[in-house]
Design an enzyme around this catalytic site. Sequence first.
Site, PDB file in Angstrom:
ATOM      1  N   GLU A  63     -14.837   1.986  41.328  1.00 36.85           N
ATOM      2  CA  GLU A  63     -14.948   3.255  42.053  1.00 36.85           C
ATOM      3  C   GLU A  63     -15.663   3.057  43.385  1.00 36.85           C
ATOM      4  OE1 GLU A  63     -18.577   5.709  42.073  1.00 36.85           O
ATOM      5  OE2 GLU A  63     -17.571   6.598  40.344  1.00 36.85           O
ATOM      6  N   ASP A  73      -9.815   6.037  38.429  1.00 42.44           N
ATOM      7  CA  ASP A  73     -10.170   6.499  39.774  1.00 42.44           C
ATOM      8  C   ASP A  73     -10.397   5.327  40.712  1.00 42.44           C
ATOM      9  OD1 ASP A  73     -12.517   5.809  38.404  1.00 42.44           O
ATOM     10  OD2 ASP A  73     -13.722   7.333  39.407  1.00 42.44           O
TER      11      ASP A  73
END
Length: 361
Positions: free
Chosen positions: A71, A128
């Site tokens: 991330e 993500d």
Amino acid sequence: MKKRRTLRSPKVLAAALATVMAAAPVCAAPFGEPARPGTLSMQQWGPWRDRFVAINGRVVDNVNNSISHSEGQGYGMLLAVLAEDRETFVRIWTFTQNELLIRDDGLAAWRWEPDRKPHVTDINDAADGDILIAYSLALASELWRVPVWHDAARTIAVSIGQNLVRRDDGYPVLMPGSQGFGAKDRIDGPVVNLSYWVFEAMPVLAQLDPKTDWEGLSRQGQDLIRRARFSPDQLPADWISLKTAEPAPAAGFEPRFSYDAIRIPLYLLRANITDRTLLEPFAQSWAKAGGIPAIVRFADANALEPLIEPGYRMIAASVKCALDHSPIPPELRDPEPRQYYPATLYLLAASALAQHYPGCL
């Protein structure tokens, strides 16, 4: 020789989407709208870069034992593109490629610890992070005309589509990772995290990987945001089970609105998705506390702790501005970056305002 598929620039994508959606009065860009490079100034970006990016391109989470994760690497790459800082983008991408892209499926291992050998202590991926890395590579390939970055973006996007986008009751959903979240992995599976839906990336991923239903995934994410409201303030949980007909807080996670879910309205704003039914529950909840978000436990709807760092308050102020044109308070203009996560959210919100809501600044 087969001609390589080229990715249109974010500006062209945004213009095309704006034309198609011009007749839609409720939602500016239902599919999502990509970010535009140049929406962060060096004054905004420089302090973040200097504090959180090591010389080798490792993005350091200074509040979480100085680890790095996919991330953070993806965020760093995206912010470098938004600031048009090619040298830093190359450093962050090089570390990411060498240290995290070690899985056989082309996705990134999510956790890297500086004081462990080997440094990767969890080989599972995080959706993500994968999306942010692929999306940032695609934007960078257009901005700086580097075809190899486009190819890398396409490889990751295809792997996301194959490994993380699954069908649930006929609709596409995004698995948080390749392992541990599906119906076969958990009694309450599938389990999703709505803050992993990076809506602005969906149109770009659709060009990289046209076989995956990215538009359907975007719309399903928005539908789940409307339905996954569990507290009296109608806030979503960080982790959500899709086992039953209606979403429910997932087992094994504290049922609360917290550090993950606070990104949901930010990602809507960044994608220029301004449907009031999606944004108003957040704005109404935060207005009660004077514009300060908080961690909320659903069992009693009490705030566990206010999230007072400027990055969190900037999200609340940005949502309020998007809904009623209230300017950003002076105390939230150019704060010093202290903690990796809220400082990152601050820059993402600031660039969203510069692109979509310049009157707020």
